[in-house]
Design a protein around this motif. Structure first.
Motif, mmCIF file in Angstrom:
data_model
loop_
_atom_site.group_PDB
_atom_site.id
_atom_site.type_symbol
_atom_site.label_atom_id
_atom_site.label_comp_id
_atom_site.label_asym_id
_atom_site.label_seq_id
_atom_site.Cartn_x
_atom_site.Cartn_y
_atom_site.Cartn_z
ATOM 1 N N GLN A 285 0.849 -1.258 0.027
ATOM 2 C CA GLN A 285 0.131 0.088 0.144
ATOM 3 C C GLN A 285 0.835 1.071 -0.060
ATOM 4 O OE1 GLN A 285 -3.183 -0.414 -0.458
ATOM 5 N NE2 GLN A 285 -2.679 -2.595 -0.362
ATOM 6 N N SER B 114 2.330 4.585 -0.815
ATOM 7 C CA SER B 114 2.487 5.284 -1.982
ATOM 8 C C SER B 114 3.437 6.499 -1.950
ATOM 9 C CB SER B 114 1.095 5.889 -2.239
ATOM 10 O OG SER B 114 0.540 6.625 -1.235
ATOM 11 N N LYS C 237 2.870 0.763 -6.268
ATOM 12 C CA LYS C 237 2.056 1.937 -5.750
ATOM 13 C C LYS C 237 2.937 2.968 -5.467
ATOM 14 C CE LYS C 237 -2.127 -0.168 -4.472
ATOM 15 N NZ LYS C 237 -3.218 -0.699 -3.775
ATOM 16 N N SER D 178 5.042 3.424 -10.694
ATOM 17 C CA SER D 178 4.038 4.342 -10.612
ATOM 18 C C SER D 178 4.682 5.813 -10.142
ATOM 19 C CB SER D 178 3.003 3.799 -9.251
ATOM 20 O OG SER D 178 2.416 2.701 -9.833
#
Length: 186
Positions: A102, A104, A126, A150
């Motif tokens: 998760q 980011s 991410k 990303s």
């Protein structure tokens, strides 16, 4: 008695000890932890923090990790934002965070990084924001950054022309921030 605590911010002058880390590990509902001390502390075990499975945000500043203790980050499945500035984080530690699916946003300012450990985070997919201000990135580290799938925003300060060339191979970075070099406090 604070078992229901979801957010804890500690700033200023206080001593970070093994006992304080164990006490924090009992706050199992904690989602947001910020510890910023006014001066660097010698290495302390942060492994007890790995029990904070609900932690979404962690900010640690000037808290030296023992050699491999930083691997606790990889044991935090809900972690979205991590700032571990001036905490003696190494490339080897970053490479152990590949289970942070998760994650980011990551700030590793002022650590002993070349950027090569970031390769393991490419599989996470991410990571959108990365700050490596006051880290001495290598050419290989620049290439590693360019493959993060990303990554949109990168903040850096110490780079050679060759490293910058490698970073510029990224197809996803839309914001690049250069910061003048500041004192490294590790």
């Amino acid at each position: 008695k604070l078992k229901g605590l979801t957010s804890l911010h500690m700033q200023g002058t206080f001593e970070v000890t093994a006992a304080s880390m164990v006490s924090l590990s009992g706050l199992t509902r904690l989602e947001d932890l910020m510890m910023s001390v006014s001066s660097s502390f010698p290495s302390v075990s942060v492994l007890p923090l790995s029990s904070l499975s609900r932690l979404k945000t962690i900010f640690l500043s000037r808290i030296g990790f023992r050699t491999t203790d930083g691997s606790f980050i990889g044991k935090l499945p809900a972690l979205e934002t991590a700032a571990l500035d001036n905490c003696s984080v190494t490339d080897e530690l970053v490479a152990s965070w590949d289970k942070c699916t998760q994650l980011s946003s990551l700030s590793l300012q002022g650590n002993l990084l070349t950027g090569t450990g970031l390769a393991q985070l490419a599989s996470v997919g991410k990571l959108k924001t990365l700050s490596l201000v006051n880290c001495t990135l290598s050419e290989e580290g620049g290439m590693t950054i360019s493959i993060l799938p990303s990554l949109e925003w990168l903040s850096i300060s110490k780079v050679s022309d060759a490293t910058l060339h490698n970073i510029c191979q990224s197809r996803t970075i839309t914001k690049l921030t250069f910061t003048s070099q500041m004192e490294n406090r590790v």
